[in-house]
Design a protein around this motif. Structure first.
Motif, PDB file in Angstrom:
ATOM      1  N   PRO A  41      21.388  13.749 -15.407  1.00 46.34           N
ATOM      2  CA  PRO A  41      22.554  13.411 -14.570  1.00 46.34           C
ATOM      3  C   PRO A  41      22.876  11.925 -14.626  1.00 46.34           C
ATOM      4  O   PRO A  41      21.987  11.082 -14.459  1.00 46.34           O
ATOM      5  CB  PRO A  41      22.103  13.832 -13.176  1.00 46.34           C
ATOM      6  CG  PRO A  41      21.080  14.876 -13.398  1.00 46.34           C
ATOM      7  CD  PRO A  41      20.359  14.493 -14.652  1.00 46.34           C
ATOM      8  N   GLY A  42      24.126  11.614 -14.890  1.00 46.48           N
ATOM      9  CA  GLY A  42      24.563  10.229 -14.920  1.00 46.48           C
ATOM     10  C   GLY A  42      24.189   9.460 -16.168  1.00 46.48           C
ATOM     11  O   GLY A  42      24.434   8.254 -16.254  1.00 46.48           O
ATOM     12  N   LYS A  43      23.605  10.163 -17.135  1.00 47.48           N
ATOM     13  CA  LYS A  43      23.186   9.485 -18.364  1.00 47.48           C
ATOM     14  C   LYS A  43      23.855  10.121 -19.576  1.00 47.48           C
ATOM     15  O   LYS A  43      24.348  11.250 -19.517  1.00 47.48           O
ATOM     16  CB  LYS A  43      21.666   9.540 -18.516  1.00 47.48           C
ATOM     17  CG  LYS A  43      20.920   8.771 -17.455  1.00 47.48           C
ATOM     18  CD  LYS A  43      19.443   8.713 -17.759  1.00 47.48           C
ATOM     19  CE  LYS A  43      18.697   7.884 -16.740  1.00 47.48           C
ATOM     20  NZ  LYS A  43      17.241   7.794 -17.049  1.00 47.48           N
ATOM     21  N   GLU A  44      23.832   9.394 -20.686  1.00 46.92           N
ATOM     22  CA  GLU A  44      24.390   9.929 -21.910  1.00 46.92           C
ATOM     23  C   GLU A  44      23.407  10.904 -22.562  1.00 46.92           C
ATOM     24  O   GLU A  44      22.202  10.854 -22.315  1.00 46.92           O
ATOM     25  CB  GLU A  44      24.707   8.792 -22.881  1.00 46.92           C
ATOM     26  CG  GLU A  44      25.822   7.884 -22.401  1.00 46.92           C
ATOM     27  CD  GLU A  44      26.239   6.881 -23.458  1.00 46.92           C
ATOM     28  OE1 GLU A  44      27.233   6.149 -23.204  1.00 46.92           O
ATOM     29  OE2 GLU A  44      25.595   6.808 -24.511  1.00 46.92           O
ATOM     30  N   THR A  91      13.371  15.537 -16.876  1.00 51.73           N
ATOM     31  CA  THR A  91      14.362  16.392 -16.239  1.00 51.73           C
ATOM     32  C   THR A  91      15.740  16.159 -16.844  1.00 51.73           C
ATOM     33  O   THR A  91      16.222  15.025 -16.897  1.00 51.73           O
ATOM     34  CB  THR A  91      14.410  16.114 -14.723  1.00 51.73           C
ATOM     35  OG1 THR A  91      13.156  16.478 -14.136  1.00 51.73           O
ATOM     36  CG2 THR A  91      15.524  16.903 -14.064  1.00 51.73           C
ATOM     37  N   ALA A  92      16.349  17.242 -17.332  1.00 56.40           N
ATOM     38  CA  ALA A  92      17.646  17.140 -18.009  1.00 56.40           C
ATOM     39  C   ALA A  92      18.097  18.534 -18.420  1.00 56.40           C
ATOM     40  O   ALA A  92      17.321  19.497 -18.353  1.00 56.40           O
ATOM     41  CB  ALA A  92      17.542  16.257 -19.252  1.00 56.40           C
TER      42      ALA A  92
END
Length: 122
Positions: A41-44, A91-92
């Motif tokens: 979340p919030g990352k590339e 986590t992803a």
């Protein structure tokens, strides 16, 4: 067209293991390398691992080297990602992808699955 479907995600405690699978169907021209990417979340989206068509060559992101193992079974049209010693930062959403060329860059990959969620509790 090629369809990729990931499975095997879930919730696991830190230090635990999960095995992701990616089943391919349809028709692809040429031989395909397969890769795993992830996006928190919030990352590339970032590269995790890739494997050549023969399985003889693999590359890993430094963050997962020694903990994750990518493999494939071409008789089953399936690619796997064995994830051990999981950390909260793993986590992803994990995506598998197919590319005619082996590489770490997402833009090389022609086909993508919809992803499977991996959540690691600390």
């Amino acid at each position: 067209q090629v369809q990729l479907v990931e499975s095997g995600g879930g919730l696991v405690q830190a230090g635990g293991s999960l095995r992701l699978s990616c089943a391919a169907s349809g028709r692809a021209r040429g031989l395909y390398a397969m890769g795993w990417f992830r996006q928190a979340p919030g990352k590339e989206r970032e590269f995790v691992a890739t494997i050549s068509w023969s399985g003889g060559t693999t590359y890993y992101a430094n963050s997962v080297k020694g903990r994750f193992t990518i493999s494939r079974d071409n008789t089953r049209n399936t690619v796997y990602l064995q994830m051990n010693s999981l950390k909260h930062e793993d986590t992803a959403v994990y995506y598998c992808a197919g590319s005619p060329n082996l590489g770490r860059v997402a833009s090389l990959y022609d086909y993508w699955g919809l992803g499977t969620q991996v959540s690691v509790s600390s």
